[in-house]
Design an enzyme around this catalytic site. Sequence first.
Site, short mmCIF file in Angstrom:
data_model
loop_
_atom_site.label_atom_id
_atom_site.label_comp_id
_atom_site.label_asym_id
_atom_site.label_seq_id
_atom_site.Cartn_x
_atom_site.Cartn_y
_atom_site.Cartn_z
N TYR A 165 8.91 -24.64 29.11
CA TYR A 165 10.10 -23.81 28.54
C TYR A 165 10.28 -23.91 26.86
O TYR A 165 10.42 -23.52 26.00
CB TYR A 165 11.36 -23.79 29.31
N LYS B 278 9.63 -21.73 23.87
CA LYS B 278 10.73 -21.38 22.88
C LYS B 278 10.48 -21.99 21.28
O LYS B 278 11.01 -21.31 20.47
CB LYS B 278 12.15 -22.12 23.32
#
Length: 327
Positions: free
Chosen positions: A174, A178
């Site tokens: 993640y 991002k």
Amino acid sequence: MSLPLEGRAAVVTGAGRGLGRAEALELARLGAAVVVNDFGQPGRDGSGEASAGPAEEVAAEIRAAGGRALAHTGDVADHEQARRLVESAIAEFGQLDILVNNAGILRDRMVFSMSEDEWDSVIRVHLKGHFNTTHFASAHWRARSKAADAPVYGRIVNTSSEAFLAGSAGQPNYAAAKGGIVGLTTSTALALAKYGVTANVICPRARTRMTADVFAGFQEPRGQEGADREGAEQAAEGRSDPLAPEHVAPLVGYLVSPAAAHVNGQLLVVHGGMVAVVERPRVAAKFDTKQEAFTYDELDALLTPHYADRPAGETFAAAEVLGLKHE
């Protein structure tokens, strides 16, 4: 008096729930026609059968309030379906002016325990999903600009996370996705500026289906069981919970508006009545070799003392953003 987004058409991905839903409703409130995109899988990890329900419900909510909305249930991580999503806005509303990328999933694990599929799936939905829609929207705006021989109106808002800024230990997939979205955004901002298009990225903090366990018991709003009537009304309106998605949506509305024409390539942290503009990285120190090229010994003599007094755990990650709050 006209609304700031009147006459504009927007695509919002991941808009069936949580942040995306709040953003779609806000853009509609500000006057935009909205394509509400959501693949509709029930699991926050991307599991379960896809469903048209979430996107259809939000689109119906916008129409019931007097706005214009179209539901789209395609998977933005699929290149062809992302193309059809962008084309659906142009076909339905005659134009596309705004793209808000929000779709995502979570498959958290420490890096030493993470499977290849857990890595690939999160990178696919977040980073590739952002690229796919951006690719087709930017190609559309570039073609329009060239045909008109003038800048056009285009706005992109991408969704990163404080997990990237702070270096979330249990979310290597993640955090990497991002971080990649930030790089994609700044590259896009530079590439599209001459066509009249801006691209910015937000790091929102909100209590949603994806973060329910992360924020469990944290700053719960008044209006829970046993609270007074006023507190219940405030909670229902999303005013007393600093982690309500509705605190994030107005910034998105601003960034896609004409007022933000000079805001481009920026990263902003937003939650609970607070917006923080994050400055770009700056060089903290510079070392030059006294020879033709560095040697191990010279680097040891320069860098080891430089890092000797650093606090334990201090890295490039900006963990201090996690302490930001509304004063």
